[in-house]
Write a protein that holds these residues in place. Structure first.
Motif, short mmCIF file in Angstrom:
data_model
loop_
_atom_site.label_atom_id
_atom_site.label_comp_id
_atom_site.label_asym_id
_atom_site.label_seq_id
_atom_site.Cartn_x
_atom_site.Cartn_y
_atom_site.Cartn_z
N LYS A 202 0.80 -1.22 0.00
CA LYS A 202 0.00 0.00 0.00
C LYS A 202 0.84 1.27 0.00
O LYS A 202 0.57 2.21 -0.77
CB LYS A 202 -0.93 0.02 1.23
N TYR A 203 1.85 1.29 0.88
CA TYR A 203 2.53 2.55 1.15
C TYR A 203 3.89 2.70 0.51
O TYR A 203 4.44 3.80 0.48
CB TYR A 203 2.65 2.74 2.67
N ARG A 204 4.44 1.60 -0.04
CA ARG A 204 5.70 1.71 -0.77
C ARG A 204 5.48 1.55 -2.27
O ARG A 204 5.96 2.37 -3.06
CB ARG A 204 6.70 0.65 -0.27
N VAL A 205 4.75 0.52 -2.67
CA VAL A 205 4.54 0.27 -4.10
C VAL A 205 3.53 1.25 -4.68
O VAL A 205 3.82 1.98 -5.64
CB VAL A 205 4.08 -1.18 -4.35
N LEU A 206 2.35 1.31 -4.07
CA LEU A 206 1.26 2.15 -4.60
C LEU A 206 1.31 3.59 -4.08
O LEU A 206 0.85 4.50 -4.77
CB LEU A 206 -0.10 1.53 -4.24
N ARG A 207 1.81 3.75 -2.88
CA ARG A 207 1.77 5.05 -2.19
C ARG A 207 0.36 5.63 -2.18
O ARG A 207 0.11 6.81 -2.48
CB ARG A 207 2.77 6.03 -2.83
N VAL A 208 -0.58 4.75 -1.85
CA VAL A 208 -1.99 5.12 -1.88
C VAL A 208 -2.33 6.17 -0.82
O VAL A 208 -3.34 6.88 -0.95
CB VAL A 208 -2.86 3.85 -1.69
N ASP A 209 -1.50 6.29 0.22
CA ASP A 209 -1.76 7.28 1.26
C ASP A 209 -1.54 8.69 0.77
O ASP A 209 -1.92 9.66 1.44
CB ASP A 209 -0.89 7.01 2.48
N LYS A 210 -0.91 8.85 -0.40
CA LYS A 210 -0.66 10.18 -0.97
C LYS A 210 -1.86 10.72 -1.75
O LYS A 210 -1.86 11.87 -2.19
CB LYS A 210 0.54 10.14 -1.90
N SER A 211 -2.88 9.87 -1.94
CA SER A 211 -4.05 10.27 -2.74
C SER A 211 -5.32 10.09 -1.92
O SER A 211 -5.41 9.19 -1.08
CB SER A 211 -4.13 9.43 -4.02
N THR A 212 -6.29 10.95 -2.19
CA THR A 212 -7.58 10.86 -1.49
C THR A 212 -8.63 10.11 -2.27
O THR A 212 -9.70 9.81 -1.75
CB THR A 212 -8.11 12.27 -1.19
N GLY A 213 -8.36 9.80 -3.54
CA GLY A 213 -9.35 9.08 -4.34
C GLY A 213 -9.07 9.19 -5.82
O GLY A 213 -8.01 9.68 -6.25
#
Length: 640
Positions: A202-213
């Motif tokens: 989630k947080y290294r490959v996708l870095r999904v925490d950087k986006s809200t949607g």
């Protein structure tokens, strides 16, 4: 040669669609290519997370039902059409030109899927490169991508056993019973957290925490973007040399994955808690069978995994010899594909059971119910093997090869369909066309490797092979069997065409399924899924209405080509003074790929006098007497 009546201009330019057409180097190359196409990421990546999302065992029941009632019959039908005609997905509809929109729809759905499918290959390359580190990064707990809870948990858990032991010893020395308090104290010290492999994803490959949607794509993740570029370069190089070149590649890519899966299965079932995951996988929750999403997912997974209605099977079969035993190939590939999916499920659910045991959570709560499940559970599995770096590299190389086989087929479907339909433009420019398709697909895929790219990825994955694919397969089934095969020409013509190739007609199972069971089942799934439609989600995230509508438009666009082409072709026919009825009849250029077979485009061949017969698995041409008579032959009795 002038344009014949009843043909469109594109049909007229397809005169040489079969000329200089490549063929497989042998039957085994075709069989392995089909296995590589069907047994791909859909089996080890998509099937497990769909089974996980739909209650494990509850998903297997509709999956197997859809395989028997829809998957195998449609697989055989698409192979037969491609092998008989020796033409691509668009030009093969010379069989009934009014339905050529089905071919364009196949090209469309293959193109949409290959955009995001190569992103999965890019993920595999990312993990492959990460495997060459001294310590696998998804096993770390205190790196910059880990949450504070996970890091703290790793530190606390190192001392939990010591503290628990001390408490137990102290309580044992006391005369009063205090074991409940010890238990409560132990439970209080445990910190519930997610696995490091999930945080890495989630947080290294996708870095999904950087986006809200989905409406916040953020910056391009250049490491993933470079992996995507590399994936497209490899696909282009492998396909640029032609089908014979890719046929040689599959000797390795179609067999290597089974070795890795068997090793992971043996390791997985020995893990603590594995039996809990397998029990979740094989024991159905019967109440979930009333959920339309389960049946919809089972149907689309069969189509996705077998590649039915994508056009890839038709394209591959078009490179076959006319007398190849496609019945044998159908049974081997379709049943083997299903068995591989079920086997991959045992591999991943044994690991999920272990992860649930370690993290102290229920099976349903181990990871998000999304496409990233495989990139959470599989890395966890390989990290438990001896020399984990080696097995990790081998596993993700396996995922890479699995993806390549299917990607080859989808890109080849797009390119071959356009080359066969427009040979004057593309016959001598196939490599340039393939380069153009690769570049366009790569550019469209960049959106999927941004900080919010996983939301777009999920949108593509959810809708590109959804309603549109089901409707397209229904059109194909009706057009081939009720149109071309019954109403518009001679009755049972499609069955007779198969007899010309194999020496025997399809079994009753195929005839009944093609005419009644398969179209009825697909219609039921479409209506049931439409009435009880479930909007797209990604974990707890709910997509905005505009994104949902965009996805539906994407899905329906691949089947909208059928009525749009019908209307446009009818208008052109009326303007040119042609008969509308002629558009439903086979084109004058329709016929078998083997031009030596006697065949009339209007009435078909002679099914009662087979040209080919199959004996002991080998195809032999039946001996016939032929006398060609032309006006150039001199009178043999002129000198008598």
């Amino acid at each position: 040669m002038g344009k014949e009546k009843g043909e469109s201009s594109s049909e007229a330019t397809s005169i040489d669609a079969r000329e200089d057409r490549e063929q497989w180097g042998g039957q085994i190359e075709f069989l392995l290519s089909c296995i590589g196409y069907c047994v791909g990421l859909g089996n080890v990546w998509r099937f497990p997370y769909l089974a996980y999302r739909n209650g494990g065992g509850a998903f297997l029941i509709p999956y197997l039902i859809m395989l028997v009632l829809c998957g195998i019959p449609l697989f055989m039908m698409e192979l037969s059409l491609g092998q008989f005609s020796g033409l691509g997905t668009i030009t093969a509809w010379r069989a009934s030109p009014i339905f050529k929109g089905i071919g364009f729809g196949m090209v469309g759905v293959s193109f949409l899927v290959c955009i995001y499918y190569n992103v999965i290959i890019a993920y595999s390359l990312f993990y492959l490169f990460a495997s060459f580190q001294a310590k696998l990064p998804w096993t770390e707990t205190c790196r910059e991508w880990n949450t504070n809870a996970t890091c703290a948990a790793s530190l606390v858990n190192k001392t939990v056993e010591n503290i628990t032991s001390t408490i137990a010893t102290t309580m044992a020395m006391q005369s009063t019973t205090a074991s409940p308090n010890a238990t409560n104290t132990t439970e209080a010290l445990k910190i519930k957290t997610v696995s490091p492999s999930e945080e890495y994803w989630k947080y290294r490959v996708l870095r999904v925490d950087k986006s809200t949607g989905i409406d916040d794509p953020g910056y391009v993740l250049w490491d993933l973007c470079l992996c995507l570029l590399l994936a497209w370069i490899i696909v282009f190089i492998c396909l640029a040399k032609g089908v014979k070149s890719s046929g040689k590649v599959v000797y390795f890519t179609a067999t290597f994955p089974y070795v890795i899966l068997i090793i992971l299965f043996i390791r997985g079932i020995l893990l603590d808690g594995a039996i809990d995951g397998i029990r979740f996988y094989i024991i159905p929750k019967w109440e979930l069978l009333g959920n339309s999403a389960v049946w919809k997912d089972a149907a689309t997974q069969i189509f996705y995994s077998l590649g039915v209605a994508f056009g890839g099977l038709l394209t591959f079969a078009s490179y076959n010899k006319f007398n190849n035993n496609l019945f044998r190939d159908t049974m081997i590939v379709s049943i083997g594909n299903c068995a591989t999916s079920v086997f991959a499920g045992f591999v991943i659910f044994s690991v999920i059971g272990n992860m649930a045991k370690i993290n102290g959570v229920d099976i349903e709560d181990v990871a998000d119910e999304g496409p990233g499940l495989a990139f959470v559970a599989y890395p966890q599995a390989v990290s438990l093997l001896p020399i984990p770096q080696l097995w990790s590299a081998l596993f993700f190389f396996m995922l890479f090869t699995l993806g390549l086989d299917s990607q080859f087929a989808m890109v080849e479907t797009v390119v071959t369909g356009l080359v066969d339909e427009f040979p004057k433009f593309f016959r001598n420019r196939k490599t340039h066309l393939m380069l153009a398709v690769s570049i366009v697909a790569f550019l469209l895929g960049i959106l999927l490797v941004t900080e919010g790219g996983i939301y777009w990825f999920n949108l593509y994955e959810w809708y590109s092979a959804y309603f549109g694919l089901l409707i397209l397969s229904l059109f194909m089934c009706l057009a081939v069997n009720w149109g071309y095969g019954y109403a518009f020409t001679t009755k049972w013509r499609f069955n007779h065409d198969i007899k010309l190739m194999l020496g025997f007609q399809p079994f009753w199972y195929f005839k009944i399924a093609w005419m009644f069971v398969t179209p009825a089942m697909i219609t039921f799934i479409i209506l049931y899924s439409g009435i009880f439609y479930t909007p797209i989600t990604f974990g707890d995230y709910k997509y905005p209405k505009w994104a949902e509508n965009l996805g539906l438009c994407m899905s329906f666009s691949v089947c909208a080509t059928v009525p749009l082409y019908m209307v446009g072709r009818m208008i052109v026919a009326l303007i040119q003074g042609q008969s509308i009825r002629s558009l439903f009849n086979p084109s004058p250029r329709w016929g078998p790929s083997d031009t030596s077979v006697p065949y009339d485009p209007k009435t078909g061949g002679q099914p009662d006098v087979p040209i080919y017969s199959i004996t002991n698995g080998e195809s032999e041409k039946t001996a016939t007497y032929e006398q060609y008579v032309t006006d150039d032959i001199p009178d043999a009795y002129s000198k008598l």
